[in-house]
Design a protein around this motif. Structure first.
Motif, mmCIF file in Angstrom:
data_model
loop_
_atom_site.group_PDB
_atom_site.id
_atom_site.type_symbol
_atom_site.label_atom_id
_atom_site.label_comp_id
_atom_site.label_asym_id
_atom_site.label_seq_id
_atom_site.Cartn_x
_atom_site.Cartn_y
_atom_site.Cartn_z
ATOM 1 N N THR A 136 -22.565 10.595 -16.581
ATOM 2 C CA THR A 136 -22.530 11.700 -15.640
ATOM 3 C C THR A 136 -21.088 11.992 -15.257
ATOM 4 N N ALA A 137 -20.859 13.187 -14.702
ATOM 5 C CA ALA A 137 -19.518 13.543 -14.256
ATOM 6 C C ALA A 137 -19.071 12.635 -13.121
ATOM 7 N N SER A 138 -19.995 12.206 -12.282
ATOM 8 C CA SER A 138 -19.645 11.279 -11.203
ATOM 9 C C SER A 138 -19.138 9.955 -11.767
ATOM 10 N N GLY A 139 -19.800 9.470 -12.814
ATOM 11 C CA GLY A 139 -19.343 8.240 -13.455
ATOM 12 C C GLY A 139 -17.964 8.392 -14.063
ATOM 13 N N VAL A 140 -17.697 9.544 -14.678
ATOM 14 C CA VAL A 140 -16.366 9.813 -15.230
ATOM 15 C C VAL A 140 -15.329 9.815 -14.110
ATOM 16 N N ALA A 141 -15.666 10.463 -12.986
ATOM 17 C CA ALA A 141 -14.738 10.525 -11.865
ATOM 18 C C ALA A 141 -14.452 9.137 -11.292
ATOM 19 N N LEU A 142 -15.460 8.275 -11.263
ATOM 20 C CA LEU A 142 -15.245 6.908 -10.786
ATOM 21 C C LEU A 142 -14.268 6.162 -11.691
ATOM 22 N N CYS A 143 -14.402 6.344 -12.992
ATOM 23 C CA CYS A 143 -13.458 5.711 -13.916
ATOM 24 C C CYS A 143 -12.038 6.197 -13.670
ATOM 25 N N TRP A 144 -11.896 7.491 -13.403
ATOM 26 C CA TRP A 144 -10.573 8.069 -13.203
ATOM 27 C C TRP A 144 -9.990 7.668 -11.852
ATOM 28 N N ALA A 145 -10.833 7.682 -10.800
ATOM 29 C CA ALA A 145 -10.339 7.499 -9.435
ATOM 30 C C ALA A 145 -10.191 6.039 -9.030
ATOM 31 N N ALA A 146 -10.875 5.135 -9.718
ATOM 32 C CA ALA A 146 -10.846 3.731 -9.309
ATOM 33 C C ALA A 146 -9.428 3.172 -9.301
ATOM 34 N N THR A 147 -8.617 3.603 -10.245
ATOM 35 C CA THR A 147 -7.249 3.103 -10.310
ATOM 36 C C THR A 147 -6.456 3.482 -9.068
ATOM 37 N N THR A 148 -6.647 4.720 -8.575
ATOM 38 C CA THR A 148 -5.928 5.173 -7.386
ATOM 39 C C THR A 148 -6.222 4.275 -6.197
ATOM 40 N N VAL A 149 -7.494 3.904 -6.020
ATOM 41 C CA VAL A 149 -7.886 3.064 -4.897
ATOM 42 C C VAL A 149 -7.400 1.627 -5.094
ATOM 43 N N ALA A 150 -7.558 1.115 -6.312
ATOM 44 C CA ALA A 150 -7.205 -0.285 -6.563
ATOM 45 C C ALA A 150 -5.711 -0.540 -6.479
ATOM 46 N N ILE A 151 -4.922 0.451 -6.886
ATOM 47 C CA ILE A 151 -3.480 0.223 -6.944
ATOM 48 C C ILE A 151 -2.807 0.421 -5.594
ATOM 49 N N ALA A 152 -3.503 1.045 -4.633
ATOM 50 C CA ALA A 152 -2.888 1.388 -3.347
ATOM 51 C C ALA A 152 -2.391 0.159 -2.579
ATOM 52 N N PRO A 153 -3.206 -0.878 -2.346
ATOM 53 C CA PRO A 153 -2.712 -2.012 -1.539
ATOM 54 C C PRO A 153 -1.511 -2.723 -2.146
ATOM 55 N N PRO A 154 -1.543 -3.122 -3.442
ATOM 56 C CA PRO A 154 -0.363 -3.810 -3.958
ATOM 57 C C PRO A 154 0.877 -2.931 -4.020
ATOM 58 N N LEU A 155 0.705 -1.647 -4.310
ATOM 59 C CA LEU A 155 1.868 -0.766 -4.394
ATOM 60 C C LEU A 155 2.480 -0.537 -3.011
ATOM 61 N N ALA A 156 1.627 -0.349 -2.011
ATOM 62 C CA ALA A 156 2.127 -0.208 -0.648
ATOM 63 C C ALA A 156 2.828 -1.487 -0.194
ATOM 64 N N GLY A 157 2.231 -2.642 -0.506
ATOM 65 C CA GLY A 157 2.860 -3.910 -0.140
ATOM 66 C C GLY A 157 4.211 -4.093 -0.799
ATOM 67 N N LEU A 158 4.340 -3.680 -2.062
ATOM 68 C CA LEU A 158 5.615 -3.806 -2.771
ATOM 69 C C LEU A 158 6.674 -2.920 -2.126
ATOM 70 N N ALA A 159 6.287 -1.693 -1.765
ATOM 71 C CA ALA A 159 7.237 -0.789 -1.117
ATOM 72 C C ALA A 159 7.694 -1.347 0.236
ATOM 73 N N LEU A 160 6.757 -1.848 1.005
ATOM 74 C CA LEU A 160 7.106 -2.391 2.317
ATOM 75 C C LEU A 160 8.000 -3.620 2.195
ATOM 76 N N ARG A 161 7.779 -4.414 1.167
ATOM 77 C CA ARG A 161 8.629 -5.596 0.975
ATOM 78 C C ARG A 161 10.071 -5.184 0.675
ATOM 79 N N HIS A 162 10.248 -4.135 -0.134
ATOM 80 C CA HIS A 162 11.606 -3.657 -0.413
ATOM 81 C C HIS A 162 12.252 -3.039 0.819
ATOM 82 N N LEU A 163 11.433 -2.491 1.717
ATOM 83 C CA LEU A 163 11.964 -1.866 2.932
ATOM 84 C C LEU A 163 12.146 -2.860 4.069
ATOM 85 N N GLY A 164 11.526 -4.027 3.942
ATOM 86 C CA GLY A 164 11.575 -4.991 5.028
ATOM 87 C C GLY A 164 10.747 -4.574 6.228
ATOM 88 N N ARG A 165 9.625 -3.933 5.978
ATOM 89 C CA ARG A 165 8.752 -3.449 7.045
ATOM 90 C C ARG A 165 7.341 -4.013 6.836
#
Length: 492
Positions: free
Chosen positions: A378-407
């Motif tokens: 289904t199109a919903s299943g396709v969208a989940l495959c596409w969007a899952a990366t955006t959600v999964a990558i958010a916490p580690p990427l935000a943490g990496l940015a904050l570590r470089h900023l010291g915040r």
């Protein structure tokens, strides 16, 4: 009574205006010209133009970000970058000439595809040089001049393309549009840049730029090409109808989010690169930009998720309902993507573009892996495959940015809080309206947009302390200590 003032040449409003104009015209240009020339001619032009744009992306993206990021820019850097872009444009033109016969294979109008591709090839050197010029102008914060590319070039190009279509040019109308827009952009930027330029390359100067430029251009190509590769893979696994429904959903989301993504990418590279040696000021600027990104992107993404059903039903009909379901998922995932600022611009400013490349490769590979493993039906299943990366990558990427900023995460949460609160209030208001309003889909969507925008603006204004976001106020001193926006060679 307050008077209206045109923003200054360095104002961030010009960046938002440029990206908004580009997004709107990019979305509607193909629809307007395609309606006149018909689907067959539009398909012929699209094949040739897609090859041109892919090569152009590589040729014009070589050094703009590194020219902005470089703390001390010498004449050798400017001469080398402009010359490298010129040579890349010529090389790209030759590549397109060589690919032209291959593009015609399997096409019903193969000769026309080939001829349009051959006609597009001479445009590549001009477009490539325009890319280097844009980097130098972005370094100088000449945002108004950069915005003129979209405000002047795109409408004139679209008008020329429509005129050619009305005169019976067929697929060549798309060539006319691209040629006119490219010519105006090159003429405008090259004329107004006003620098001394000698066509030469010193390898040492390019070596100074390459640690930032190399990984960054690869990450740009990976991000730009990931959707095309995803669609090709999808077409090999599912029926054509599901590909079409999924494509409509993604185009719906991407076309409206392009304004926020594009604006923030430009502002972040420009602002953060100027503060790369002052970590405290860099962190404050990043927080201000993260706040603006949340205020811009979150309501748009949530608005798409809320109104996708009415929009699709009103414009396309019930047969395309799957596109609305997929757009909801993609829109909700995008809300998460606007919660932690533009890390891409931060890592360019810090000279850590290898992180951007790693993120781009993850965003390319993860959806493909999920697609192959899950094989959605289904199109919903396709969208989940596409969007899952955006959600999964958010916490580690935000943490990496904050570590470089010291915040810390609470520091970031406080910065984006106005956008989160205002978006939540908007969602609540729209959901309450939709449960009570019985009306045709497009009318209900218009009412939801009006109510949502009103509630969001009011809550955001109060949450910001009845003032504009700091990132939209005065841009601060010119980049890298330059006393004025005119010189290219700013002292470090």
């Amino acid at each position: 009574m307050p008077r209206f003032r045109i923003p200054g040449a360095q104002a961030p409003a010009w960046v938002i205006l440029e990206t908004g104009t580009t997004a709107v015209l990019s979305l509607f240009s193909l629809l307007l010209i395609g309606r006149v020339i018909g689907p067959h001619a539009a398909g012929v032009g699209t094949v040739a133009l897609s090859a041109f744009l892919l090569i152009d992306l590589a040729a014009s993206s070589l050094f703009p970000d590194s020219l902005v990021q470089r703390p001390r820019l010498e004449q050798d850097h400017v001469d080398g970058a402009l010359t490298a872009h010129l040579l890349a444009g010529f090389g790209g033109g030759l590549l397109l000439v060589g690919l032209a016969p291959l593009l015609s294979l399997g096409a019903g109008s193969g000769e026309e595809v080939r001829d349009i591709a051959l006609a597009l090839a001479p445009l590549l050197p001009f477009s490539a040089v325009s890319g280097a010029c844009s980097g130098l102008l972005l370094r100088q914060r000449r945002n108004r001049l950069l915005a003129m590319r979209a405000i002047i070039g795109h409408p004139i190009g679209l008008t020329a393309g429509l005129a050619a279509a009305q005169l019976g040019a067929g697929a060549w109308a798309m060539f006319v549009q691209q040629a006119v827009a490219t010519a105006i952009t090159f003429s405008l930027l090259a004329w107004r840049l006003r620098i001394a330029y000698r066509p030469r390359i010193r390898l040492a100067a390019l070596a100074d730029l390459w640690p930032v430029a190399g990984p960054q251009v690869l990450s740009i190509l990976a991000l730009a090409g990931r959707y095309r590769i995803f669609v090709v893979a999808l077409g090999m696994l599912v029926a054509e109808a599901l590909v079409a429904v999924s494509h409509i959903a993604f185009r719906l989301v991407d076309s409206v989010l392009a304004v926020a993504w594009g604006s923030m990418a430009r502002l972040s590279i420009q602002r953060l690169s100027a503060l790369q040696h002052d970590r405290a000021a860099l962190a404050e600027a990043y927080g201000d930009l993260a706040q603006l990104q949340a205020l811009m992107g979150m309501p748009i993404a949530a608005g798409v998720a809320l109104t996708a059903g009415d929009l699709v039903q009103g414009l396309l009909g019930p047969a395309w309902q799957g596109a609305a379901d997929a757009a909801r998922i993609a829109g909700l995932a995008a809300v998460v993507g606007f919660a932690y600022g533009d890390t891409g611009g931060l890592f360019v400013a810090l000279g850590r573009t290898r992180i951007n490349l790693a993120v781009a490769l993850a965003q390319l590979g993860a959806p493909l892996t999920l697609l192959l493993v899950l094989r959605p039906e289904t199109a919903s299943g396709v969208a989940l495959c596409w969007a899952a990366t955006t959600v999964a990558i958010a916490p580690p990427l935000a943490g990496l940015a904050l570590r470089h900023l010291g915040r810390s995460p609470p520091w970031l949460a406080r910065r984006i809080a106005p956008g989160v609160l205002a978006t939540a209030a908007m969602v609540a208001a729209v959901l309450a309206l939709e449960t009570r309003l019985s009306a045709p889909p497009l009318l209900r969507m218009a009412a939801a947009a009006a109510i949502g925008a009103t509630v969001f603006t009011l809550v955001a204004w109060l949450a910001l302390g009845r003032r504009l976001p700091r990132a939209l106020l005065a841009a601060g001193p010119p980049p890298h200590g330059s006393p004025s926006p005119a010189p290219v060679l700013a002292p470090g």
